[in-house]
Design an enzyme around this catalytic site. Structure first.
Site, short mmCIF file in Angstrom:
data_model
loop_
_atom_site.label_atom_id
_atom_site.label_comp_id
_atom_site.label_asym_id
_atom_site.label_seq_id
_atom_site.Cartn_x
_atom_site.Cartn_y
_atom_site.Cartn_z
N ASP A 208 0.87 -1.19 0.00
CA ASP A 208 0.00 0.00 0.00
C ASP A 208 0.90 1.23 0.00
O ASP A 208 1.49 1.58 1.02
CB ASP A 208 -0.90 -0.03 1.24
CG ASP A 208 -1.74 1.23 1.40
OD1 ASP A 208 -1.61 2.16 0.57
OD2 ASP A 208 -2.52 1.29 2.36
N LYS A 234 -3.69 11.76 -3.27
CA LYS A 234 -2.63 11.94 -2.27
C LYS A 234 -1.30 12.34 -2.91
O LYS A 234 -0.30 12.49 -2.21
CB LYS A 234 -2.46 10.67 -1.44
CG LYS A 234 -3.69 10.35 -0.58
CD LYS A 234 -3.46 9.12 0.26
CE LYS A 234 -4.73 8.68 0.97
NZ LYS A 234 -5.16 9.61 2.03
N CYS A 372 -8.35 5.93 10.33
CA CYS A 372 -8.65 4.64 9.68
C CYS A 372 -7.62 3.60 10.06
O CYS A 372 -7.18 2.78 9.24
CB CYS A 372 -8.73 4.80 8.16
SG CYS A 372 -10.14 5.77 7.60
#
Length: 417
Positions: A208, A234, A372
């Site tokens: 990720d 991002k 998160c």
């Protein structure tokens, strides 16, 4: 003195703030201090203009029309895939699949590669530093298949416990999911060595990269990862865009996930045959403008220079850490040996959500909450943190504004020293 130090590190970046129109505004009568880049980055004028230009001069559906405008839009879209390939140093353009973001990319891998390869009794290895997007899809798959999820713990400073990682790897490990950079703590994981160790036991590895690609050069061939994913928003690009890189032989063996137009070769009511990769995974009309604009964002980042960006942000991290540590009643959460420009912290007797609201009154935008990463927060025994995350358009003045606002918050709650 601070400005001189920063200028000596990366003088070319001091004027880049002017590339971002949104940063010129005031918020609640104060200069906007945007320190929530881990959630989403702001967009330079060249990216904003590129989207406007597409809709004014190039808008058409792709891969389906014989008219000039459709062919032109198709050329732009296909060229964007090459830009991403080169940005990630992938071997070929077909290894790049466009998605709606990191979450979509991970779900695609779980639903296609995962459903095909994960069986009952297999082990899926994740880390305590993962975002929910790299946890929940694998939980759903594990429940469906009867697989088991193992978790790599962290050390007290926020680094992964690499000894535990190696102990957890076994012939039962079929998949490993690792955050390149922790969005909550800023920890930069040693993914190259972790990938190599996983491959020794025959595991497939997904990285990720949502928090990494805007801050350092990524070479997927050098890393030898099987999958690498990130989100456009991002890295100064548009929301609703993302990338899945996969080794060609893996993608080529994966079944389609979503059915519809443009992912097929032939269709009849007796059955269908599917397009080659990457079209097999891009059903329906994609976010054409978004993909083209994402390519412009990547070009912009390369023009600025990732090496310069990294140096600038590390200097900001150093300065912000120094200033926060000088304040009484502040606890920095996560002090890994190798960190990206992210600082999570807690202020004595002030809940992170209250702190975020107070700072907002001074025009200072931070993130407050669990980021998160609820399993991580539970492991740390805290409800959440305040998080300041930096981009190359930030400067010492932004950090000074953060510190001044934190002092005001402490005075308001009566907890100042």
């Amino acid at each position: 003195m601070s400005t001189q130090t920063l200028a000596s590190v990366t003088p070319s970046l001091l004027d880049r703030r002017n590339d971002f129109p949104i940063l010129n505004q005031t918020v609640r009568g104060q200069r906007l201090v945007y320190l929530d880049n881990g959630a989403t980055t702001q967009k330079p004028a060249v990216v904003i203009d590129a989207e406007k230009q597409f809709y004014e001069a190039s808008n058409a559906n792709i891969h389906r029309g014989v008219h000039w405008l459709s062919q032109h839009a198709t050329d732009l879209y296909d060229a964007s895939r090459v830009v991403v390939q080169q940005f990630l140093h992938a071997q070929r353009p077909e290894e790049i699949v466009f998605t709606s973001g990191t979450t979509d990319s991970i779900n695609l891998v779980a639903a296609t590669w995962g459903r095909k390869h994960i069986q009952a009794g297999d082990e899926i290895l994740l880390t305590m530093l993962e975002h929910h997007s790299n946890i929940v899809p694998w939980q759903l798959l594990a429940e469906e298949k009867g697989a088991t999820i193992k978790v790599v713990p962290i050390l007290d400073n926020g680094d992964l416990d690499l000894d535990a990682y190696h102990r957890l790897l076994s012939e039962r490990t079929k998949f490993v999911g690792i955050a390149h950079v922790s969005n909550a703590l800023g920890t930069v994981n040693p993914i190259r060595a972790m990938i190599a160790a996983a491959h020794k036991v025959g595991a497939t590895v997904l990285i990720d990269g949502a928090q990494a690609v805007a801050h350092e050069t990524v070479d997927v061939q050098a890393l030898d990862c099987d999958f690498y994913v990130f989100s456009g928003h991002k890295i100064f690009g548009p929301t609703g865009t993302g990338v899945l890189y996969g080794k060609y032989e893996l993608l080529d063996a994966m079944p389609p996930w979503k059915g519809g137009g443009d992912m097929i070769y032939t269709v009849s009511f007796s059955g269908s045959t599917y397009a080659p990769v990457p079209q097999r995974f891009e059903a329906g009309t994609p976010n054409i403008a978004g993909v083209i604009v994402l390519a412009e964002a990547l070009k912009y980042v390369q023009e600025v220079g990732l090496e310069a960006i990294a140096a600038h942000e590390q200097e900001l991290l150093r300065y912000a850490t120094q200033q926060l540590e000088a304040l009484p009643g502040i606890q920095i959460i996560g002090k890994a040996a190798h960190k990206a420009a992210v600082i999570s912290f807690m202020v004595d007797d002030i809940h992170p959500h209250d702190l975020g609201t107070i700072l907002d009154m001074d025009g200072v935008a931070i993130r407050a909450g669990h980021h998160c990463a609820m399993p991580l927060m539970t492991e740390l025994g805290i409800p959440g943190t305040a998080r300041a995350s930096f981009a190359f358009y930030n400067n010492y003045d932004d950090i000074d504004a953060l510190i001044a606002s934190l002092k005001k918050a402490q005075q308001l709650f009566g907890v100042s020293a």
